[in-house]
Design a protein around this motif. Sequence first.
Motif, mmCIF file in Angstrom:
data_model
loop_
_atom_site.group_PDB
_atom_site.id
_atom_site.type_symbol
_atom_site.label_atom_id
_atom_site.label_comp_id
_atom_site.label_asym_id
_atom_site.label_seq_id
_atom_site.Cartn_x
_atom_site.Cartn_y
_atom_site.Cartn_z
ATOM 1 N N CYS A 50 68.555 92.803 -6.508
ATOM 2 C CA CYS A 50 67.996 91.675 -7.278
ATOM 3 C C CYS A 50 68.160 90.361 -6.521
ATOM 4 N N TYR A 51 69.306 90.195 -5.862
ATOM 5 C CA TYR A 51 69.566 88.966 -5.106
ATOM 6 C C TYR A 51 68.603 88.843 -3.928
ATOM 7 N N SER A 52 68.367 89.955 -3.236
ATOM 8 C CA SER A 52 67.418 89.951 -2.106
ATOM 9 C C SER A 52 66.018 89.600 -2.581
ATOM 10 N N ARG A 53 65.656 90.136 -3.759
ATOM 11 C CA ARG A 53 64.333 89.823 -4.321
ATOM 12 C C ARG A 53 64.252 88.345 -4.699
ATOM 13 N N ALA A 54 65.335 87.800 -5.237
ATOM 14 C CA ALA A 54 65.354 86.366 -5.577
ATOM 15 C C ALA A 54 65.199 85.519 -4.323
ATOM 16 N N GLU A 55 65.868 85.910 -3.215
ATOM 17 C CA GLU A 55 65.724 85.179 -1.942
ATOM 18 C C GLU A 55 64.269 85.193 -1.466
ATOM 19 N N ALA A 56 63.638 86.368 -1.539
ATOM 20 C CA ALA A 56 62.238 86.492 -1.103
ATOM 21 C C ALA A 56 61.329 85.635 -1.982
ATOM 22 N N LEU A 57 61.612 85.631 -3.289
ATOM 23 C CA LEU A 57 60.789 84.848 -4.219
ATOM 24 C C LEU A 57 60.956 83.340 -3.992
ATOM 25 N N CYS A 58 62.126 82.918 -3.530
ATOM 26 C CA CYS A 58 62.329 81.500 -3.203
ATOM 27 C C CYS A 58 61.350 81.059 -2.118
ATOM 28 N N LYS A 59 61.163 81.915 -1.109
ATOM 29 C CA LYS A 59 60.215 81.604 -0.034
ATOM 30 C C LYS A 59 58.787 81.588 -0.567
ATOM 31 N N GLU A 60 58.458 82.604 -1.371
ATOM 32 C CA GLU A 60 57.105 82.672 -1.950
ATOM 33 C C GLU A 60 56.831 81.445 -2.828
ATOM 34 N N TYR A 61 57.838 81.048 -3.596
ATOM 35 C CA TYR A 61 57.709 79.880 -4.479
ATOM 36 C C TYR A 61 57.411 78.625 -3.669
ATOM 37 N N ARG A 62 58.158 78.417 -2.564
ATOM 38 C CA ARG A 62 57.945 77.219 -1.742
ATOM 39 C C ARG A 62 56.547 77.198 -1.131
ATOM 40 N N SER A 74 57.153 69.567 -9.156
ATOM 41 C CA SER A 74 58.095 69.370 -8.053
ATOM 42 C C SER A 74 58.569 70.739 -7.570
ATOM 43 N N THR A 75 58.888 70.830 -6.287
ATOM 44 C CA THR A 75 59.356 72.102 -5.733
ATOM 45 C C THR A 75 60.876 72.149 -5.755
ATOM 46 N N ALA A 76 61.414 73.079 -6.516
ATOM 47 C CA ALA A 76 62.864 73.294 -6.526
ATOM 48 C C ALA A 76 63.268 74.010 -5.240
ATOM 49 N N LYS A 77 64.538 73.911 -4.871
ATOM 50 C CA LYS A 77 65.040 74.575 -3.662
ATOM 51 C C LYS A 77 66.317 75.344 -3.991
ATOM 52 N N PRO A 78 66.221 76.313 -4.901
ATOM 53 C CA PRO A 78 67.441 76.991 -5.344
ATOM 54 C C PRO A 78 68.186 77.727 -4.253
ATOM 55 N N SER A 79 67.466 78.295 -3.283
ATOM 56 C CA SER A 79 68.142 79.104 -2.256
ATOM 57 C C SER A 79 68.996 78.259 -1.316
ATOM 58 N N GLU A 80 68.839 76.913 -1.388
ATOM 59 C CA GLU A 80 69.656 76.027 -0.564
ATOM 60 C C GLU A 80 70.911 75.555 -1.294
ATOM 61 N N GLN A 81 71.042 75.916 -2.560
ATOM 62 C CA GLN A 81 72.169 75.436 -3.364
ATOM 63 C C GLN A 81 73.373 76.362 -3.220
ATOM 64 N N LEU A 82 74.568 75.767 -3.237
ATOM 65 C CA LEU A 82 75.791 76.557 -3.129
ATOM 66 C C LEU A 82 75.921 77.551 -4.275
ATOM 67 N N PHE A 83 75.452 77.172 -5.465
ATOM 68 C CA PHE A 83 75.531 78.064 -6.622
ATOM 69 C C PHE A 83 74.769 79.359 -6.343
ATOM 70 N N PHE A 84 73.646 79.232 -5.627
ATOM 71 C CA PHE A 84 72.847 80.396 -5.239
ATOM 72 C C PHE A 84 73.553 81.168 -4.127
ATOM 73 N N LEU A 85 73.990 80.434 -3.102
ATOM 74 C CA LEU A 85 74.596 81.079 -1.930
ATOM 75 C C LEU A 85 75.916 81.768 -2.269
ATOM 76 N N LYS A 86 76.690 81.166 -3.177
ATOM 77 C CA LYS A 86 77.981 81.753 -3.560
ATOM 78 C C LYS A 86 77.819 83.137 -4.173
ATOM 79 N N LEU A 87 76.715 83.325 -4.919
ATOM 80 C CA LEU A 87 76.500 84.625 -5.562
ATOM 81 C C LEU A 87 76.330 85.721 -4.515
ATOM 82 N N GLY A 88 75.593 85.411 -3.445
ATOM 83 C CA GLY A 88 75.406 86.399 -2.387
ATOM 84 C C GLY A 88 76.743 86.861 -1.824
#
Length: 410
Positions: free
Chosen positions: A280-292, A299-313
């Motif tokens: 699920c996390y890998s799919r979320a990472e891929a979707l972050c790129k697709e979203y951008r 406005s374009t969010a950048k969740p994959s750049e946030q520590l909250f996102f990175l910490k989960l990985g």
Amino acid sequence: MAHWFHRNPLKATAPVSFNFYGVAGSPSANKICNDLRTNRARLLEMFTDVTCNPEIMKNATDAYFSLLQGFITALDGTTQENKMRFIQNFKWTDTLQGNTPSAQQDAVFELVSMAFNVALWYTKFASRLAGKENVTEAEAKDVHRSLKVAAGIFKTLKEVHIPRLITPAEKGRDLEPRAMDTYIIQCQAEAQEVTIARAIELKHNATLIAALAFETANFYQKADHTLNTLEPECSGKWRKYLELKQHFYMAYAYCYNGQTLLASDKCGEAIRSLQEAEKCYSRAEALCKEYRQTKGPGSTAKPSEQLFFLKLGGLIRNTLEKCQRENGFIYFHKVPAEAPDLELKASYGLAEPIAFELPPLSEQCTPEVYATFDLTKGAKNDKAKPKEAEVKPVKEPDLKPQKDTGCVIS
């Protein structure tokens, strides 16, 4: 957590003068019209004022809506429509339709469109506050409350005020049910994100965090599915955001479910749950790129750049490695082929919309003053009416990213 939330643009509107050329037949009636014009202009200014807070917004909203109701609520003691309801034309754009406005000669259309923008403001205020460095507990509560207030406004508009419109909302417009439902659900899901961040920060038990994450992922999935019949060019970007948030919180749910299973000595099932979290996390990472890369309003969010996102990985990786080590030394459990069913129900922390109520009718709007509005005198001087003003896009303030501390509560 700057740029954590996707935000669609504010609705734009044409200026309204409320000059009724002879219809307002007394000084008190003229004062109502002047105050409507002034209060409307002030409320519109508040939407883009970065110093505006919920108290200022509520005061500005109440000042305008208390007068506008004088053109909606029957003031002559009958059950008939207010005679002033259909006198003024209002133009508003839609959040997903660019700068092409809709127009209705109906004060209820003005009420729901302006209130819609108020709700959007609360979501943007929450996003801006969450983007601060070192958010305090009080500020986190303001973020949480603002999102629930926004949900409550959207919900009340959908259930109470939009059904009163004479002309129903066109497909793809803000006031139609699919868009309204999505806004309501997204606000609730984002409010629950604040709860999850707090639960993680305070190290609440893994079962509660998994259940909250699962419920939040389901909210995002429901919001995404609500938009699936809208045109992709106007909803595609928004849907990518909803989808990536769904997978992100499913990863959280499987990760914390894995921790619960390990604590119950079910190591094989824990490994399988964490493998699903990785997926699920890998799919979320891929979707972050697709979203951008997806074009669309907002406005374009950048969740994959946030520590909250990175910490989960990192958490998923470390917990999975721990489970695999324990299984190799102690448990020797078989890892199931199928991911565990997440039959999780959160008992606490679910975000409910805060009910929205209009302010009381202004004291200026009395039956006596209402009687001095004479619609028979309004059509005489058509040449004196000003040319209709165009709708200019709203210039919204930039959200400047600050240092990310990786959590909502400091």
